[in-house]
Design a protein around this motif. Structure first.
Motif, short mmCIF file in Angstrom:
data_model
loop_
_atom_site.label_atom_id
_atom_site.label_comp_id
_atom_site.label_asym_id
_atom_site.label_seq_id
_atom_site.Cartn_x
_atom_site.Cartn_y
_atom_site.Cartn_z
N SER A 4 0.81 -1.22 0.00
CA SER A 4 0.00 0.00 0.00
C SER A 4 0.85 1.28 0.00
CB SER A 4 -0.97 -0.05 1.19
OG SER A 4 -0.28 -0.23 2.39
N TRP A 11 1.43 5.77 0.67
CA TRP A 11 1.58 6.60 1.87
C TRP A 11 0.45 7.61 2.06
CZ3 TRP A 11 1.55 11.38 -0.26
CH2 TRP A 11 2.14 11.56 -1.50
N LYS A 33 2.31 -4.77 3.64
CA LYS A 33 3.46 -3.86 3.71
C LYS A 33 3.04 -2.45 3.31
CE LYS A 33 6.44 -2.54 0.83
NZ LYS A 33 6.43 -1.11 1.27
N GLU A 38 7.08 2.72 2.88
CA GLU A 38 8.21 3.08 3.73
C GLU A 38 8.19 4.57 4.09
OE1 GLU A 38 8.14 2.22 0.64
OE2 GLU A 38 9.66 3.19 -0.61
N SER A 42 1.47 3.92 -7.37
CA SER A 42 1.61 4.64 -8.63
C SER A 42 1.50 3.69 -9.83
CB SER A 42 2.95 5.36 -8.67
OG SER A 42 3.98 4.40 -8.64
N THR A 71 4.98 1.98 -10.55
CA THR A 71 5.29 0.79 -9.74
C THR A 71 4.33 -0.35 -10.06
OG1 THR A 71 5.99 2.29 -7.97
CG2 THR A 71 5.77 -0.01 -7.39
N MET A 131 -4.16 2.05 -9.20
CA MET A 131 -3.02 2.92 -9.46
C MET A 131 -3.43 4.40 -9.54
SD MET A 131 -1.02 0.29 -11.97
CE MET A 131 -2.23 0.22 -13.25
N CYS A 171 -5.77 9.51 -4.63
CA CYS A 171 -5.90 9.05 -6.01
C CYS A 171 -7.16 9.65 -6.63
CB CYS A 171 -5.95 7.53 -6.05
SG CYS A 171 -7.25 6.86 -5.00
N GLU A 173 -0.52 13.00 -13.25
CA GLU A 173 -0.97 13.08 -11.86
C GLU A 173 -0.09 14.06 -11.08
OE1 GLU A 173 -0.52 9.57 -9.27
OE2 GLU A 173 -2.64 9.81 -8.80
P1 NAD Z 1 4.43 3.86 -5.05
O1 NAD Z 1 4.05 3.17 -6.28
O2 NAD Z 1 5.69 4.62 -5.00
O3 NAD Z 1 4.51 2.83 -3.81
C1 NAD Z 1 3.41 2.03 -3.45
C2 NAD Z 1 3.91 0.82 -2.67
O4 NAD Z 1 4.64 -0.03 -3.54
C3 NAD Z 1 4.85 1.14 -1.52
O5 NAD Z 1 4.53 0.34 -0.42
C4 NAD Z 1 6.22 0.77 -2.08
O6 NAD Z 1 7.16 0.42 -1.09
C5 NAD Z 1 5.86 -0.41 -2.94
N1 NAD Z 1 6.82 -0.74 -3.99
C6 NAD Z 1 7.72 0.06 -4.60
N2 NAD Z 1 8.40 -0.63 -5.56
C7 NAD Z 1 7.90 -1.89 -5.55
C8 NAD Z 1 8.17 -3.07 -6.30
N3 NAD Z 1 9.09 -3.09 -7.28
N4 NAD Z 1 7.47 -4.20 -6.03
C9 NAD Z 1 6.52 -4.20 -5.07
N5 NAD Z 1 6.23 -3.12 -4.31
C10 NAD Z 1 6.90 -1.97 -4.56
O7 NAD Z 1 3.17 4.78 -4.69
P2 NAD Z 1 3.09 5.94 -3.59
O8 NAD Z 1 3.91 7.09 -4.04
O9 NAD Z 1 3.34 5.32 -2.25
O10 NAD Z 1 1.53 6.31 -3.65
C11 NAD Z 1 0.99 7.32 -4.44
C12 NAD Z 1 0.34 6.70 -5.66
O11 NAD Z 1 -0.66 5.77 -5.23
C13 NAD Z 1 -0.39 7.71 -6.52
O12 NAD Z 1 -0.11 7.44 -7.87
C14 NAD Z 1 -1.86 7.44 -6.23
O13 NAD Z 1 -2.74 7.81 -7.26
C15 NAD Z 1 -1.84 5.97 -6.01
N6 NAD Z 1 -3.02 5.55 -5.26
C16 NAD Z 1 -4.00 4.85 -5.92
C17 NAD Z 1 -5.16 4.48 -5.25
C18 NAD Z 1 -6.26 3.73 -5.95
O14 NAD Z 1 -7.15 3.20 -5.28
N7 NAD Z 1 -6.25 3.65 -7.27
C19 NAD Z 1 -5.32 4.84 -3.91
C20 NAD Z 1 -4.32 5.57 -3.30
C21 NAD Z 1 -3.15 5.91 -3.97
#
Ligand code: NAD
Length: 469
Positions: A128, A130, A154, A157, A205, A208, A227, A260, A359
């Motif tokens: 999930s 942040w 998880k 971070e 995102s 990711t 995402m 999001c 975004e």
């Molecule tokens: P992020 O993609 O940077 O990180 C999300 C999670 O993925 C973190 O826990 C991170 O540690 C983990 N991660 C990173 N690399 C990984 C890998 N290679 N394999 C597995 N896990 C990995 O996202 P963020 O910056 O924490 O969150 C913001 C994003 O989340 C925005 O784009 C937002 O739109 C999106 N979001 C989407 C929803 C939805 O329901 N669609 C809800 C909330 C947030």
């Protein structure tokens, strides 16, 4: 690993992510304990979840304190904490109905009977982000546990301080301890989880999400991706402007725009554009930062330090291409070590600007005029995202007619961002906002179960398709 405090900019917390080997060992342990959890049956699981709910409620103040430090904001945190009990109760009711045994029935071949059964995936991993650390770590977890899966969670971070509180609550419920764990860690831990799970729920995102999709394909496991978004709001002539401006101001700037489902672009019919912008700016001027006191002010700091760079880049790009700054900040400001941004209204924007298509994840409200309804639809659908959106019109029928043409899984009518508070409707993300079955509404629990059928032959007559031997 040192963790930044969003209100001070200081690195004042440390986590020690487990190795990939440790994640694999934990996964094996959870998978083993899952069998008893599944076999215990739905009433056993509901009782355990109800017990856990009481423990979480009892730990609410420790949880809120940790989450406030993680995120630098208070009001949204209390809302997140309060939603846990409601979500557990709602899912217990849905799961009880869903997990009832289905009576055996005769098939279309009369001497055959069918008995259906649901078999949970043994180990579900939840990864999930942040922006709503508690809510988004639990939204898939609660139905997965009730379905009978073991769950490894998880959170990001960037916001890990609440994890130890959650671990303490789980430790108080013996039935959960062996099958439900929160772990700290970054992307490397997330990748290790994908490699060793039976099903993955990822929220984060799009960049990711693509990596997780790739890794899940290699592991040949199902994955549900939630995402990024770039939600549009469309405001038609005849809409109640007082209502539309109040709603859009909240929908675009709550949680400092770090949702999001934030309204990230606003299309207003040209006949009402100026009046809309004037009213929106008047109301935006009432909104305060919470920089001095976390309890005072609606807009907290940017939770993830580097988010300010993205917001600044989008603002600079728009302003250099001719956008007008009607109200707010031309760039984020640093106050006592935290990064903040006022609600910021831009006009004279177009789709050649990043702020209209990528975004932003900040409290930026770019307003663009349109003439015909078809133009509004084309603009609303003119990004690679399709999460949700909003339509405001004089009457519901007109709003619904437009909403039907907007590419998104949840469209709020005469309000914004309603999926933040209403999780009972079923929805899929469109385009690059997500892949997989709905995470909301009763059908969400089905994602964690495989269907199995027993095809039973009654009687001793030979089957007509056998050899005559
Ligand atoms: P992020 O993609 O940077 O990180 C999300 C999670 O993925 C973190 O826990 C991170 O540690 C983990 N991660 C990173 N690399 C990984 C890998 N290679 N394999 C597995 N896990 C990995 O996202 P963020 O910056 O924490 O969150 C913001 C994003 O989340 C925005 O784009 C937002 O739109 C999106 N979001 C989407 C929803 C939805 O329901 N669609 C809800 C909330 C947030």
């Amino acid at each position: 690993m040192n963790i930044r405090n969003p209100r001070t900019g200081q690195y004042d917390y440390t986590i020690t992510p487990p190795s990939a080997t440790a994640v694999a060992a934990l996964a094996a342990q959870l998978r083993q304990e899952q069998q008893a959890w599944q076999q215990g049956g739905i009433e056993y699981r509901i009782a355990a979840m109800q017990q856990w709910k009481q423990v979480v409620v009892a730990h609410k103040s420790a949880l809120v304190d940790a989450l406030c430090t993680d995120t630098g904001r208070h009001w949204e945190t209390v809302l997140e904490a309060d939603l846990v009990a409601t979500a557990i109760d709602r899912w217990c009711g849905i799961a009880r109905d869903f997990c009832q045994p289905v009576p055996r029935k005769t098939a279309s071949i009369p001497f055959l009977q069918l008995q259906q059964e649901l078999v949970p995936y043994p180990l579900v991993s939840v990864i999930s982000p942040w922006n709503f650390p508690l809510l988004l770590s639990l939204i898939d977890t609660i139905p997965a546990l009730l379905a009978g899966s073991a769950v490894l969670v998880k959170p990001s971070e960037v916001t890990p301080r609440f994890i130890r509180v959650m671990a303490a609550t789980i430790a108080e419920v013996p039935a959960l301890h062996g099958i439900f764990r929160y772990i700290e860690g970054d992307g490397a831990v997330g990748a290790a989880m994908v490699a060793t799970s039976d099903l993955v729920c990822f929220t984060g995102s799009t960049a990711t999400g693509k990596k997780v999709y790739d890794a899940a394909a290699k592991a040949m496991i199902p994955v549900f991706l939630e995402m990024g978004g770039k939600d549009p709001a469309i405001v038609l002539e005849g809409a109640d402007l007082d209502l539309a401006t109040s709603s859009i101001l909240w929908g675009g700037t709550a949680n400092a725009g770090q949702s999001c489902l934030s309204i990230e672009r606003i299309y207003v019919q040209d006949t009402i554009h100026d009046a809309f912008v004037q009213l929106l700016a008047q109301k935006a001027a009432q909104v305060r930062l919470n920089d001095g006191d976390i309890h005072n002010g609606q807009i907290g700091p940017l939770i993830f330090g580097r988010q300010a760079e993205i917001i600044n880049d989008h603002l600079q790009d728009a302003l250099s291409k001719g956008a007008t700054l009607v109200y707010g900040d031309a760039r984020c400001r640093t106050i006592n070590g935290g990064s903040y941004c006022h609600p910021t209204i831009l006009t004279h924007v177009h789709h050649g600007m990043k702020v209209m298509t990528e975004e932003t994840f900040g409290p930026i409200l770019p307003v663009m005029a349109f003439h015909a309804k078809e133009d509004a639809i084309a603009l609303a659908n003119g990004t690679r995202y399709g999460l949700s959106g909003a339509v405001f019109a004089a009457d519901t029928a007109t709003a619904m007619e437009l909403a039907a043409q907007v590419e998104g899984g949840a469209i709020s009518i005469n309000d914004c961002a309603l999926t933040a508070v209403m999780h009972e409707g079923e929805k899929n993300s469109f385009k690059l906002s997500g892949i997989g079955g709905t995470r909301m509404g009763p059908a969400a629990i089905k994602r964690f179960m495989r269907q199995k059928v027993f095809i039973i032959k009654e009687g001793d007559a030979p089957s007509p398709w056998w050899y005559d031997a």
